[in-house]
Design an enzyme around this catalytic site. Structure first.
Site, PDB file in Angstrom:
ATOM      1  N   HIS A 205      60.648  57.883 -25.820  1.00  0.00           N
ATOM      2  CA  HIS A 205      59.479  58.479 -25.166  1.00  0.00           C
ATOM      3  C   HIS A 205      59.176  59.838 -25.810  1.00  0.00           C
ATOM      4  CE1 HIS A 205      57.352  59.884 -21.317  1.00  0.00           C
ATOM      5  NE2 HIS A 205      57.606  61.027 -21.939  1.00  0.00           N
ATOM      6  N   GLU A 206      60.231  60.647 -25.976  1.00  0.00           N
ATOM      7  CA  GLU A 206      60.042  61.983 -26.564  1.00  0.00           C
ATOM      8  C   GLU A 206      59.584  61.872 -28.022  1.00  0.00           C
ATOM      9  OE1 GLU A 206      59.938  64.426 -24.610  1.00  0.00           O
ATOM     10  OE2 GLU A 206      60.830  63.355 -22.926  1.00  0.00           O
TER      11      GLU A 206
ATOM     12  N   HIS B 142      55.919  61.524 -28.220  1.00  0.00           N
ATOM     13  CA  HIS B 142      55.205  62.814 -28.220  1.00  0.00           C
ATOM     14  C   HIS B 142      55.305  63.473 -29.603  1.00  0.00           C
ATOM     15  CE1 HIS B 142      54.595  62.806 -23.943  1.00  0.00           C
ATOM     16  NE2 HIS B 142      55.877  62.916 -23.638  1.00  0.00           N
TER      17      HIS B 142
HETATM   18 ZN   LIG Z   1      56.689  62.856 -21.791  1.00  0.00          ZN
END
Ligand SMILES: [Zn+2]
Length: 370
Positions: free
Chosen positions: A59-60, A63
């Protein structure tokens, strides 16, 4: 972040775990062992939590790698008990870019959830006779539920969580960045209160997240307001240009009288027009006690931070306040002004009232006592 260890470096980004993350692994393992009563139950639970955090890491990276598309580097990714934090050098100022960066994280979990769902579907999991207890024990189903929870939770519009960033960037399409941040931060703080209250009844992790959101929203809103307030301003615009100063050989008792009669607590010391340093609040009394009233002014100068140039952008001067409350502004070796927190705040206030159009003209004068 303090108390973090680097575990791996992927695509030029350090992945770190925070020491508190280890505690939660132990806690999960131990609680599974105590309730399940077996090493196997503890191991399954640990594997579940580790896999879940692998998804948090991905998830990170969602980003970080999206930010990279817009030329923004990521310093590191740290795993905490409440989730992961990707430390981007900055957030994109363009609302559309921020929206994409913020949405990329939950999008990763959505893709993983879709993959897990498809796997379970093809494996015939959903066509077996309904037995909730057996179903809920399925490792893959638990991961699927966890990923869906991650998506939903991160989309809660509690700035600075992902949903809140999406909200801010959406608002910023219609209004200016500062106003959008202010509104998003207010909503974020409101939701943090609700989250904290819910945490008391549901899950203590929610309280931790609420604290993170509350302080995060406040800090980000403050930074954005400050940056906007300082935009286009240089040190000369905010410095005090009329002040008293003393000669290097003047006795300390004169400096003391000057402070008493003018209320200026930080007194610059010069010699033949060259700046030597500032006698700061506290330095003067200490020097008078140790050296006596007749000691020369230069003896009371403490450690001096670097001087600022008048043309330096004000935003770059901000970090220097951590070293001192009063900063000298120098042209060559000549003192032309003093920058204080108060003078800075006054300038921001003026800038906000006049929309940045009305710059004060510094006179460049200083007043000596003789
Ligand atoms: Zn996030």
């Amino acid at each position: 972040m303090k108390g973090s260890w680097q575990i791996v470096r992927i695509a030029g980004i350090d992945v770190k775990i925070h020491v508190t993350f280890v505690f939660i692994l132990i806690w999960f393992g131990l609680s599974a062992y105590l309730t399940g009563g077996s090493i196997a139950a503890a191991m399954t639970n640990l594997l579940l939590i580790l896999t879940l955090f692998l998804f948090v890491t991905l998830h990170e990276f969602g980003h970080a790698l999206t930010a990279r598309l817009f030329g923004i580097k990521t310093t590191d990714i740290t795993l905490l008990p409440i989730g992961g934090i990707a430390r981007l050098e900055q957030m994109p100022e363009d609302p559309k870019e921020e929206l994409l960066v913020a949405a990329a994280g939950p999008a990763v979990n959505l893709v993983i959830a879709a993959g897990l769902f498809t796997g379970l579907l093809l494996g015939g999991f959903f066509s077996q006779p309904l037995n909730l207890a057996v179903m809920m024990n399925n490792f893959w189903l638990q991961l699927l539920i966890a990923n869906i929870t991650l998506v939903l939770f991160n989309l809660v519009p509690a700035f600075p969580m992902d949903g809140g960033r999406i909200l801010r960037s959406g608002l910023a399409l219609w209004m200016d960045h500062v106003k959008a941040t202010r509104i998003a931060a207010h909503i974020g703080r409101g939701l943090a209160v609700l989250m904290g209250l819910a945490g008391i009844f549901i899950n203590p992790w929610l309280i931790l997240t609420a604290v993170f959101v509350w302080f995060g929203a406040g800090a980000e809103a403050q930074t954005v307001e400050l940056k906007a307030g300082l935009k286009g301003l240089v040190v000369r615009d905010a410095m005090i240009s009329q002040f008293y100063q003393v000669d290097a050989n003047q006795p300390l008792v004169d400096v003391f009288h000057l402070v008493m009669t003018t209320g200026q607590y930080n007194i610059p010391v010069v010699s033949n027009g060259n700046f030597l340093g500032i006698i700061r609040r506290g330095d003067l009394q200490r020097a008078m006690e140790q050296l006596g009233n007749r000691a020369p002014a230069y003896a009371a100068i403490g450690t001096e931070p670097d001087g600022l140039e008048p043309t330096m952008p004000l935003i770059d001067a901000l970090p220097k306040f951590s070293a001192s409350q009063v900063l000298p502004v120098l042209e060559g070796r000549q003192l032309v002004g003093l920058l204080t927190r108060e003078s800075l705040q006054q300038r921001i206030w003026l800038n906000q009232r006049t929309g940045g159009s009305n710059k004060t003209k510094p006179t460049g004068e200083s007043t000596d006592i003789a």
